[in-house]
Design an enzyme around this catalytic site. Sequence first.
Site, PDB file in Angstrom:
ATOM      1  N   TYR A  39       0.824  -1.205   0.000  1.00 34.76           N
ATOM      2  CA  TYR A  39       0.000   0.000   0.000  1.00 34.76           C
ATOM      3  C   TYR A  39       0.862   1.261   0.000  1.00 34.76           C
ATOM      4  O   TYR A  39       0.566   2.230  -0.702  1.00 34.76           O
ATOM      5  CB  TYR A  39      -0.914  -0.035   1.219  1.00 34.76           C
ATOM      6  CG  TYR A  39      -2.017   0.999   1.241  1.00 34.76           C
ATOM      7  CD1 TYR A  39      -3.054   0.969   0.311  1.00 34.76           C
ATOM      8  CD2 TYR A  39      -2.039   1.997   2.214  1.00 34.76           C
ATOM      9  CE1 TYR A  39      -4.071   1.905   0.344  1.00 34.76           C
ATOM     10  CE2 TYR A  39      -3.052   2.932   2.262  1.00 34.76           C
ATOM     11  CZ  TYR A  39      -4.071   2.883   1.326  1.00 34.76           C
ATOM     12  OH  TYR A  39      -5.074   3.820   1.363  1.00 34.76           O
ATOM     13  N   LYS A  85       0.723   4.056  -3.085  1.00 35.89           N
ATOM     14  CA  LYS A  85       0.278   5.414  -2.783  1.00 35.89           C
ATOM     15  C   LYS A  85       1.398   6.432  -3.007  1.00 35.89           C
ATOM     16  O   LYS A  85       1.144   7.558  -3.446  1.00 35.89           O
ATOM     17  CB  LYS A  85      -0.247   5.489  -1.352  1.00 35.89           C
ATOM     18  CG  LYS A  85      -1.589   4.773  -1.166  1.00 35.89           C
ATOM     19  CD  LYS A  85      -2.656   5.298  -2.113  1.00 35.89           C
ATOM     20  CE  LYS A  85      -4.041   4.767  -1.780  1.00 35.89           C
ATOM     21  NZ  LYS A  85      -5.073   5.255  -2.737  1.00 35.89           N
TER      22      LYS A  85
END
Length: 326
Positions: free
Chosen positions: A155, A159
């Site tokens: 993640y 991002k």
Amino acid sequence: MDLTGKVAIVTGSGRGLGLAYARELARQGASVVVNDVDHQHADEAVAAIETDGGKAVAVVAPVGPTETAKKLVSTAVDTFGRLDVLVTNAGVLRDTVLWKMSDDDFDTVVDVHLRGTFTCVREAATYLRGQGEGGRIICIGSPTGQRGNFGQTNYAAVKAGIVGMVRTWALELARAGITANAVIPVAATAMTDTVPFFKQFSDAAANGEPVPFARRVLSFGTPEDVSGLIAFLASDAASEVSGQAVGIGGDRVALWSHPEEVVTAFRDGGWSAEDLAADFDSIFGRSLQKVGQPMPEPPATADDESGTDKSGTDKSGAARSGGASS
């Protein structure tokens, strides 16, 4: 702020943050293409927007493949006649520590978040450039991508990558009058409800209880708290804003800095390993960067929910600039 006549696509908008974005864009006058992998969530989102008096249509498909990106853009054009705004919000989590993370855990998150953002923006930008009237690209990042977070290798990577792509797209699309920005939200969602630390505040807010500690110290609020920024960046009022990473949550809005050199030093002939070993601490020791998000302790009593003393300093000693991961 009037978006009447504009057409927006919001990926991952069947519920949660994406639904809040879609409803706010519609409330401001835009027609919206809703996207979700679940038929029921997509249909309910369209119904909610129409009940509010807006216009919406659903595309049920997983974000990632180019085919989905093409379908989203063609649906916007075929149904509403044009495209003006793309919000890339779709995402999944596969959290676990590095040594337990499988190839599938990593690849799934990369495919949906990073590849999905890329394919959708590529398709939308291609159409917007041909349409010749500018446009708005709004991509959703996370504090995890800015600072890192335990158990979120995949993640954090996607991002951070999304914000990097946004900065590049802001350069590439400027001549076409298309802005590209990243939003870094912190809000109560189904994802954050899996974390007990955040769920206590979500539950309190749902029960109508005031949560100033969460809203001010953690910048943790509702999806609706984030949606105003999405509408602003989609509007003509934000025509000069591009290449930025803007954080929002609870009562706070903030501008994240771009990575930059914080300390520099020079040595004639360059730096050997021995030189660095001798001088690294004296040059950089006081400026080494922190990782992770500061997490101040909740107030001990109900009558002191601000989490700060009278001087405005967090009682936990944590930096007040920190927010929770979303």
